[in-house]
Design an enzyme around this catalytic site. Structure first.
Site, PDB file in Angstrom:
ATOM      1  CB  SER A 240      -4.223  44.292  20.128  1.00 59.84           C
ATOM      2  OG  SER A 240      -5.449  44.735  19.605  1.00 59.84           O
ATOM      3  CE  LYS A 241       1.375  45.078  14.208  1.00 54.24           C
ATOM      4  NZ  LYS A 241       2.120  44.348  13.272  1.00 54.24           N
ATOM      5  NE  ARG A 242      -8.978  42.903  17.586  1.00 49.14           N
ATOM      6  CZ  ARG A 242      -9.741  43.389  18.536  1.00 49.14           C
ATOM      7  NH1 ARG A 242     -10.756  44.144  18.256  1.00 49.14           N
ATOM      8  NH2 ARG A 242      -9.477  43.107  19.795  1.00 49.14           N
ATOM      9  CG  LEU A 243      -8.294  47.482  20.154  1.00 47.36           C
ATOM     10  CD1 LEU A 243      -7.955  47.033  21.556  1.00 47.36           C
ATOM     11  CD2 LEU A 243      -9.693  48.034  20.117  1.00 47.36           C
ATOM     12  N   GLY A 244      -5.638  50.041  17.199  1.00 47.94           N
ATOM     13  CA  GLY A 244      -5.000  51.315  16.882  1.00 47.94           C
ATOM     14  C   GLY A 244      -3.588  51.033  16.473  1.00 47.94           C
TER      15      GLY A 244
END
Ligand code: GLU
Length: 466
Positions: A240-244
């Site tokens: 997901s965007k949050r993780l990388g």
């Protein structure tokens, strides 16, 4: 065997997902490693999303990754008349039929089936109705899927998958407004493009069964399938965007070299023994479908950084300077003057080791971008006390007669530290500060060699208050 033909078929979403980039790479490697063709087809039937801008993002991403493609970019939307033609052909061959059931009737059917615990797969009452009895009202065209037997998907990654035909409905091919559905478009396009190998994310595995129905009905050859597991984040969950960064453009902006990203993406779900670092040439030689893993690959930023560093280090200076120049548009320094480019070029040899990105390389090259009077970082200014200035004064005198070779500069610096009664490190820190305003730089000899006599002496003088 006939020539290998692969394709990447992205839907324009406004950004290029790292998974799409990897799928593109796998297709490219497979085709290019076998003298095959690699095409791009934009799946742009969703007209709201398919803007010029969204298409450009995909093409830019592929270009940046260095995945060259054959022929023209194909627009799925523009091929709609051909998709309709095939639906009509299936109708004519009685492999498809007109269905006049309204959406409400279908809804009712499903609700009743649910209540009575029967299968909710819609069975159209129009499947076997003679065309002479057709009403003059809107209809969809549905495929006549076999009611018994099985559909087999032979997948190079997932193995053989068997789906009972009674679990497949008579899917719609043409909607009541005459527009073709996605599933039909994919099959017709792949067939017409001569695609021999469909390598794509395993989120499309279920589609393959329904797509095979169309291949069978048309009597077309089914391509070799390789459905690759998706990429997971470092925490094992879907990326997901949050993780990388999930968009390939972000890696470009952060200064990762395309060769490093290619190497890393190739390793993400595929392996060749224990090899981590490899060149494009090796990847092209080694890439195959047999060694694609069955379980989702985990994204690992450290590994990407390591491989990127290795690629920067191993890129020859002529190619590297071009890549760095291209990257400058994303860097705080922006574009730089020709003489600074020349200096940068001359110093690549001492910059490209131990950096993971172009951004780090530019940071390391800070001594090139500064001008007298050089702004000192706080830490650098601590290295310029009175004793240090005295040493720099002695050094400057000695340097005016130097022949400006590495040996000569080393000898002079050793002499000056001896005279000053300090270890070389004690002298190096003020030189470093004077030449760059920083505490982390290439070696002082490298900086002196790159800057040349006049600029070096001018910088040393400038901190002595001349
Ligand atoms: N357009 C699909 C996607 O972006 C790919 C379909 C295919 O490869 O068959 O996921």
């Amino acid at each position: 065997m006939s020539q290998v033909v692969t394709r990447i078929a992205p839907s324009p979403t406004g950004f290029m997902h790292i998974g799409t980039a990897r799928t593109a790479l796998f297709n490219w490697l497979y085709a290019r490693g076998r003298d095959g063709k690699f095409y791009i087809r934009i799946e742009d039937t969703d007209r709201k999303r398919s803007t010029e801008e969204a298409n450009k993002v995909i093409i830019n991403g592929l270009n940046w990754l260095g995945l060259n493609y054959d022929g023209d970019i194909i627009s799925q939307f523009e091929r709609a008349p051909r998709h309709v033609e095939i639906a009509e052909a299936l109708l004519k061959n009685k492999k498809a039929y007109k269905c006049y059931s309204s959406p409400e009737e279908i809804q009712n059917f499903k609700e009743n089936a649910k209540k009575s615990g029967a299968s909710t797969l819609f069975k159209s009452p129009w499947r076997n109705v003679d065309p002479s009895e057709h009403p003059d009202s809107p209809y969809v065209i549905r495929i006549k899927s076999p009611e018994t037997g099985v559909t087999n998907i032979q997948d190079e990654v997932q193995g053989d998958i068997i789906i009972k035909n009674n679990q497949l409905d008579d899917m719609v091919l043409l909607r009541s407004d005459g527009s073709p559905v996605y599933m039909l478009a994919v099959v017709v396009d792949d067939h017409d493009m001569g695609v021999t190998h469909v390598i794509r994310g395993d989120d499309h595995l279920n589609n393959a069964a329904r797509q095979n129905l169309i291949y069978h009905a048309m009597g077309w050859n089914i391509p070799v399938y390789a459905h690759i597991p998706l990429i997971h984040g470092e925490d094992g969950k879907k990326m997901s965007k949050r993780l990388g960064a999930t968009s390939i453009e972000e890696y470009e902006r952060e200064g990762y070299p395309a060769s490093g990203v290619r190497n890393y993406l190739a390793r993400l779900g595929w392996s060749h023994g224990d090899e981590e670092y490899f060149t494009d040439q090796q990847a092209l030689e080694w890439f195959n479908l047999d060694n694609i893993g069955k379980s989702p690959a985990r994204f690992n930023l450290k590994k990407l950084q390591f491989l990127s560093g290795q690629h920067i280090k191993n890129t020859d200076d002529a190619a590297l300077i071009n890549e760095v120049k291209n990257f400058l548009k994303y860097d705080k320094n922006g574009s730089i003057s020709e003489d600074k480019v020349e200096l940068l070029n001359a110093s690549l040899y001492c910059l490209k080791d131990k950096v993971k990105t172009f951004s780090e390389l530019i940071d390391k090259a800070a001594f090139i971008f500064v001008n007298i009077p050089i702004k000192m970082s706080h830490d650098a200014s601590l290295n310029l006390d009175e004793d240090a200035i005295k040493m720099l004064r002695t050094l400057t005198l000695h340097l005016s007669n130097a022949t400006w070779t590495r040996d000569d500069l080393e000898q002079i610096c050793n002499r000056v530290s001896e005279i000053s009664g300090v270890k070389f490190g004690k002298l190096a820190s003020p030189i470093r500060a004077a030449l760059s305003g920083q505490t982390k730089t290439p070696s002082v000899f490298d900086m002196m060699l790159v800057l040349g006599r006049d600029e070096t002496i001018a910088r040393l003088n400038s901190v002595q208050g001349f």
